[in-house]
Every structure is written in structure tokens, then in C-alpha cells.
Design an enzyme around this catalytic site. Structure first.
Site, mmCIF file in Angstrom:
data_model
loop_
_atom_site.group_PDB
_atom_site.id
_atom_site.type_symbol
_atom_site.label_atom_id
_atom_site.label_comp_id
_atom_site.label_asym_id
_atom_site.label_seq_id
_atom_site.Cartn_x
_atom_site.Cartn_y
_atom_site.Cartn_z
ATOM 1 N N ASP A 191 -14.292 54.811 102.322
ATOM 2 C CA ASP A 191 -15.666 54.984 102.824
ATOM 3 C C ASP A 191 -16.525 53.754 102.546
ATOM 4 O OD1 ASP A 191 -14.611 57.551 103.132
ATOM 5 O OD2 ASP A 191 -15.584 58.313 101.332
ATOM 6 N N ASN A 199 -16.256 73.817 112.633
ATOM 7 C CA ASN A 199 -16.382 72.426 113.081
ATOM 8 C C ASN A 199 -17.245 71.609 112.134
ATOM 9 O OD1 ASN A 199 -14.957 72.780 115.585
ATOM 10 N ND2 ASN A 199 -16.772 73.834 116.360
ATOM 11 N N GLU A 238 -17.295 62.730 111.256
ATOM 12 C CA GLU A 238 -17.962 62.366 110.001
ATOM 13 C C GLU A 238 -18.124 60.852 109.930
ATOM 14 O OE1 GLU A 238 -15.383 63.845 106.868
ATOM 15 O OE2 GLU A 238 -13.988 62.180 107.097
ATOM 16 N N HIS A 252 -13.870 55.778 108.514
ATOM 17 C CA HIS A 252 -15.114 55.740 107.729
ATOM 18 C C HIS A 252 -15.624 54.306 107.593
ATOM 19 C CE1 HIS A 252 -17.935 58.148 105.190
ATOM 20 N NE2 HIS A 252 -18.452 56.938 105.306
ATOM 21 N N ARG A 267 -6.762 54.545 99.526
ATOM 22 C CA ARG A 267 -7.188 53.820 100.727
ATOM 23 C C ARG A 267 -7.858 52.497 100.338
ATOM 24 N NH1 ARG A 267 -10.225 58.902 103.292
ATOM 25 N NH2 ARG A 267 -11.023 58.866 101.166
#
Ligand SMILES: *[C@@H]1O[C@H](CO)[C@@H](O)[C@H](O)[C@H]1NC(C)=O
Ligand SMILES: *[C@@H]1O[C@H](CO)[C@@H](O)[C@H](O)[C@H]1NC(C)=O
Length: 323
Positions: A32, A165, A201, A263, A292
Site C-alpha cells: 500500500d 461488495n 479499494e 494499491h 509485498r
């Protein structure tokens, strides 16, 4: 002839000196990511889960070895934990950090929170807790807050569950931590938005040639589907869902050994060129954890001035430092 020779030598030495970097710019806990360029420095934040850290350097290469500074941690039970997706924005005449956090042992109590910096300089700031962002018409689970600047107004864009959702919402801000009612502007409906879970997102705003794009992450962060899609503000009322148009295809997917890219954030280099920062995994399926890594690469443009994000660059690529 002599002048030409000097010119040629000059061009060659400039080319040799042109600084490059290789990805990743952050190897672990690179999830992120968000970068802002200010006063000659790049400031990088990522999800570390337990606190908020800022890494700064004058180059991407410098970010790779710079020591992060912990600028915030909080033992308050309602916001101690699962500290996700911090972003640094200049808004309402101060630096603010927007982040998501909740309670220990569950992800069900995540909300948006705001810190304020004490200085006009990010690095010199001490950060104080301002508020949880309470959304008047739906004070529920919310994450991934970012800001949109449009006309003379500032808007909060974020992600929140609506039934099964995870959708994108927008609300207008009256100060850095107070918003009006939110409107839903995107629901995961395409097959590429619903792999493993129905998710929109990680919104990130991108302004180019008079157009306003919202790039977001689609599908479950765990699994094989995480990738980027885009909306565009095609009407004049950001708070109206009909002002937003979704592009039917994903715009950034796995490539060159980097899987489940997503992200992302956008930032300007020193001369205003636009770059993208995002995370990716070295294996597929990917996970939603600190494995990540953070990558940076230039943004290109299609002839209609919509973003051409290309593919995640190979980790062996020498990429010119942002300009
Ligand atoms: C940051 O603080 C130091 C020490 O007080 C000061 O010398 C410096 O000018 C400040 N930098 C900025 C950009 O405000
Ligand atoms: C915000 O939403 C609430 C709940 O739907 C409603 O009662 C209120 O009137 C709305 N406020 C504004 C300013 O539209």
C-alpha cells in the site's frame, strides 16, 4: 568541429551520469505504498501494520537504503492495530496523514483516522492525532482514504463494505477530518473486479490534461486477481455517482515476474512528470501481508490523454530517476 566534439562528449557524459534505480524501492513491508515529493525530498509511506513510518531521500535509489522514521504509534484500543495505507497530503493549510486502523484481533473495526503535522516541512513535523473521520450517513467500516482536489473543493475518497461488495465512496470535506454525507461511486461488478472477493479499494487520484482519473485496486488482495482499474470524473458533480464512468478493462496487471500489482499512488517528480508507486508480489497467488514490495515507474499516456501504465517493470530494469 571543436565545438561539436565538446557537444558530443557532453551528451555522452550526461548520458553516463543519468542516474537510474532498480526496483523494489522497499523490499518488505512495501504494501500500500504512497509517495509525495516536497522540498527536494521523496517521502514514502507503506503499511507496516503496527505504526506509521516515513522514509525520505532525494532519489529513489536513496529510498532503498534510507532508515524509516517511526512518526506514529497508538495504544488507544479503538485504533491501536492493523495500521494500514498511510498517505501524506497537504490539505487545509497543513500536512495531514490519513490512515486506516482498528482494534486488536479483528479487521472488522477499521476506520479512517487523521494526524496533523506541526510544521510546513514533513520531516520536521511532530504529528498529533486530530480525529477519526466520521461519515454522517454511514459511520461504518472504512479504509484507504485519499484526497481529491477538484475546483476549490477537497473530497475524501475511500473504500467501504456495502453488503457483500467492497465499494468506493466520496464525500466533501469541510476541514481535514470532517466530511459531509458520502456517495457510492463504484461497485465491483466486472469479472476482473470480483476474483476471490468483490473488491474496489486503494483509490488514487490522477490529474492530467484537464482530466480527473481515479485509479483503484480490484479483486481480493490474496489470490490471483489483484490489479488496477480506473474511473474518470466525466460529469461536473463529484458527489453524484452518474458523474463517474468506469473503464471496462483492467489497466495494470501482473507482468515481468511481478504478480498481483496494486494499491498504487501517483506522485510528481521534480519537473512535474508523473510516476506511479505500487506494490507487487514475487509469487502468485499473492498474499495481503508484508511480503509485498514497493515499486516505482513512470506513467505514460495514450493519445487521448488517458493513462498508459504499461506493465510492472522487470526488477532488473534500470529506470531513470524521476524528473
Ligand atoms: C527543520 O528544522 C531545522 C531545525 O530546527 C531547521 O534548521 C530547518 O530549517 C527546518 N527545515 C525546514 C525545511 O523547515
Ligand atoms: C445525510 O444523510 C442522512 C442520513 O441519510 C440524512 O438524514 C441527512 O439529511 C443527510 N444530510 C445532508 C446534508 O444531506
Amino acid at each position: 568541429m571543436r565545438a561539436l566534439l565538446f557537444l558530443v562528449v557532453g551528451i555522452i557524459s550526461e548520458a553516463l551520469a543519468a542516474a537510474t534505480f532498480t526496483n523494489p524501492v522497499k523490499k518488505t513491508d512495501g504494501s500500500d505504498p504512497y509517495i509525495v515529493y516536497s522540498n527536494g525530498y521523496y517521502y514514502l509511506t507503506t503499511t507496516t501494520w503496527t505504526n506509521i513510518q516515513i522514509t525520505r531521500a532525494t532519489t529513489m535509489n536513496g529510498l532503498k537504503s534510507a532508515t524509516p522514521k517511526v512518526v506514529w504509534s497508538d495504544s488507544t484500543a479503538s485504533r491501536c492495530c492493523n495500521v494500514w495505507a498511510p498517505e501524506i497530503h497537504w490539505s487545509f493549510n497543513a500536512w495531514h496523514i490519513y490512515y486506516s486502523a482498528g482494534t486488536s484481533g479483528t479487521f472488522d473495526n477499521q476506520h479512517l483516522h487523521v494526524l496533523e503535522g506541526s510544521s510546513t516541512d514533513i520531516w520536521n513535523s511532530t504529528w498529533s492525532y486530530k480525529s477519526r473521520v466520521t461519515i454522517p450517513n454511514r459511520d461504518v467500516w472504512s479504509i484507504d482514504g485519499t484526497l481529491m482536489f477538484y475546483g476549490s473543493n477537497t473530497y475524501l475518497v475511500y473504500s467501504s463494505w456495502d453488503g457483500s461488495n467492497q465499494c468506493l465512496y466520496i464525500a466533501q470535506m469541510t476541514n481535514a477530518w470532517t466530511v459531509g454525507n458520502a456517495t457510492k461511486i463504484s461497485t465491483p461488478t466486472y469479472s476482473w473486479e470480483t476474483i476471490g472477493a468483490n473488491v474496489n479499494e486503494g483509490p488514487a487520484m490522477l490529474y492530467y490534461a484537464g482530466r480527473t482519473f481515479l485509479v483503484y485496486s480490484a479483486s481480493n488482495c490474496a489470490g490471483t486477481g489483484y490489479e488496477l482499474g480506473r474511473l474518470e470524473l466525466t460529469g461536473s458533480s463529484p458527489l453524484s455517482a452518474s458523474s463517474w464512468t468506469k473503464y471496462s478493462q483492467p489497466i495494470f496487471v501482473s507482468g515481468n515476474g511481478n504478480y498481483e500489482p496494486g494499491h498504487n499512488g501517483f506522485f510528481n517528480g521534480p519537473s512535474g512528470n508523473i510516476y506511479m508507486v505500487f506494490h507487487a508480489s514475487s509469487t502468485s497467488p499473492g498474499y495481503c501481508d508484508g511480503s509485498r514490495y514497493t515499486m516505482v515507474q513512470p506513467v505514460y499516456w495514450h493519445t487521448d490523454n488517458s493513462p498508459n501504465l504499461g506493465s510492472p517493470r522487470a526488477l532488473s530494469d534500470a529506470i531513470p530517476e524521476p524528473s
